[in-house]
Design a protein around this motif. Sequence first.
Motif, PDB file in Angstrom:
ATOM      1  N   GLU A   1       0.847  -1.181   0.000  1.00  0.00           N
ATOM      2  CA  GLU A   1       0.000   0.000   0.000  1.00  0.00           C
ATOM      3  C   GLU A   1       0.887   1.238   0.000  1.00  0.00           C
ATOM      4  OE1 GLU A   1      -3.541   1.786   2.774  1.00  0.00           O
ATOM      5  OE2 GLU A   1      -2.949  -0.304   3.014  1.00  0.00           O
TER       6      GLU A   1
ATOM      7  N   THR B   1      -6.686  -0.034 -12.737  1.00  0.00           N
ATOM      8  CA  THR B   1      -6.772  -1.337 -12.075  1.00  0.00           C
ATOM      9  C   THR B   1      -6.298  -2.400 -13.061  1.00  0.00           C
ATOM     10  OG1 THR B   1      -9.019  -1.732 -12.826  1.00  0.00           O
ATOM     11  CG2 THR B   1      -8.763  -0.608 -10.686  1.00  0.00           C
TER      12      THR B   1
ATOM     13  N   HIS C   1      -3.291  -1.414  -8.267  1.00  0.00           N
ATOM     14  CA  HIS C   1      -3.334  -0.352  -9.273  1.00  0.00           C
ATOM     15  C   HIS C   1      -1.942  -0.166  -9.856  1.00  0.00           C
ATOM     16  CE1 HIS C   1      -7.082   0.635  -7.213  1.00  0.00           C
ATOM     17  NE2 HIS C   1      -7.388   1.399  -8.249  1.00  0.00           N
TER      18      HIS C   1
ATOM     19  N   ARG D   1      -1.203  -1.419  -3.817  1.00  0.00           N
ATOM     20  CA  ARG D   1      -2.572  -1.459  -3.317  1.00  0.00           C
ATOM     21  C   ARG D   1      -2.971  -0.048  -2.901  1.00  0.00           C
ATOM     22  NH1 ARG D   1      -4.527  -6.331  -3.382  1.00  0.00           N
ATOM     23  NH2 ARG D   1      -3.087  -8.079  -3.317  1.00  0.00           N
ATOM     24  N   ARG D   2      -4.175   0.339  -3.333  1.00  0.00           N
ATOM     25  CA  ARG D   2      -4.668   1.661  -2.973  1.00  0.00           C
ATOM     26  C   ARG D   2      -6.179   1.679  -3.054  1.00  0.00           C
ATOM     27  NH1 ARG D   2      -5.915   4.856  -7.320  1.00  0.00           N
ATOM     28  NH2 ARG D   2      -5.523   6.777  -6.180  1.00  0.00           N
ATOM     29  N   GLY D   3      -6.760   2.741  -2.505  1.00  0.00           N
ATOM     30  CA  GLY D   3      -8.213   2.895  -2.533  1.00  0.00           C
ATOM     31  C   GLY D   3      -8.894   2.148  -1.401  1.00  0.00           C
ATOM     32  N   GLU D   4     -10.202   2.297  -1.337  1.00  0.00           N
ATOM     33  CA  GLU D   4     -10.987   1.684  -0.264  1.00  0.00           C
ATOM     34  C   GLU D   4     -10.874   0.167  -0.254  1.00  0.00           C
ATOM     35  OE1 GLU D   4     -15.048   2.874  -0.032  1.00  0.00           O
ATOM     36  OE2 GLU D   4     -14.543   4.996  -0.225  1.00  0.00           O
ATOM     37  N   ASN D   5     -10.869  -0.439  -1.426  1.00  0.00           N
ATOM     38  CA  ASN D   5     -10.838  -1.900  -1.515  1.00  0.00           C
ATOM     39  C   ASN D   5      -9.427  -2.467  -1.507  1.00  0.00           C
ATOM     40  OD1 ASN D   5     -13.631  -1.885  -1.726  1.00  0.00           O
ATOM     41  ND2 ASN D   5     -13.563  -1.755  -3.957  1.00  0.00           N
ATOM     42  N   LYS D   6      -8.433  -1.582  -1.462  1.00  0.00           N
ATOM     43  CA  LYS D   6      -7.022  -2.002  -1.493  1.00  0.00           C
ATOM     44  C   LYS D   6      -6.738  -2.871  -2.719  1.00  0.00           C
ATOM     45  CE  LYS D   6      -6.358  -0.013   2.476  1.00  0.00           C
ATOM     46  NZ  LYS D   6      -6.320   1.407   2.371  1.00  0.00           N
ATOM     47  N   ALA D   7      -7.358  -2.505  -3.837  1.00  0.00           N
ATOM     48  CA  ALA D   7      -7.145  -3.230  -5.094  1.00  0.00           C
ATOM     49  C   ALA D   7      -5.800  -2.842  -5.686  1.00  0.00           C
ATOM     50  CB  ALA D   7      -8.262  -2.903  -6.081  1.00  0.00           C
TER      51      ALA D   7
END
Length: 121
Positions: free
Chosen positions: A3, A17, A53, A45-51
């Motif tokens: 992250e 993504t 990117h 990993r980033r964003g609310e879902n830690k998807a």
Amino acid sequence: MTEIDAKMDALVPAWLTLPDIAEQLGVDVTRVRQLVKEGQLIAVRRGENKALHVPAAFIDGDKVVKGLSGTLTLLRDDGFTVEEMIEWLFTPDPTLPGTPAQALSENRGTEVKRRAQALAV
């Protein structure tokens, strides 16, 4: 694949993504994951879902930006983490001019690789 912090997130103007990249490249998501695993792309990993990117600047239409893979290899060999690679690629370098990521997208990979090699000295 880790992250990232807000400072680094601010350096990168746009993110994609893995499914977005797969669609652009016309391949399966598993192939994009393989590109990340092989080190031809880097993802965080980033964003609310830690998807996962990838910086959008690493994709040029339907292909990975020319020279990116070699540059990532040089930086990895220099001991850079994924976060440090992204920071280096998106931090302005007055000698280029612009950022190394911009120079790669403008087909000036030789200049970028020369600077990456100099980091090891």
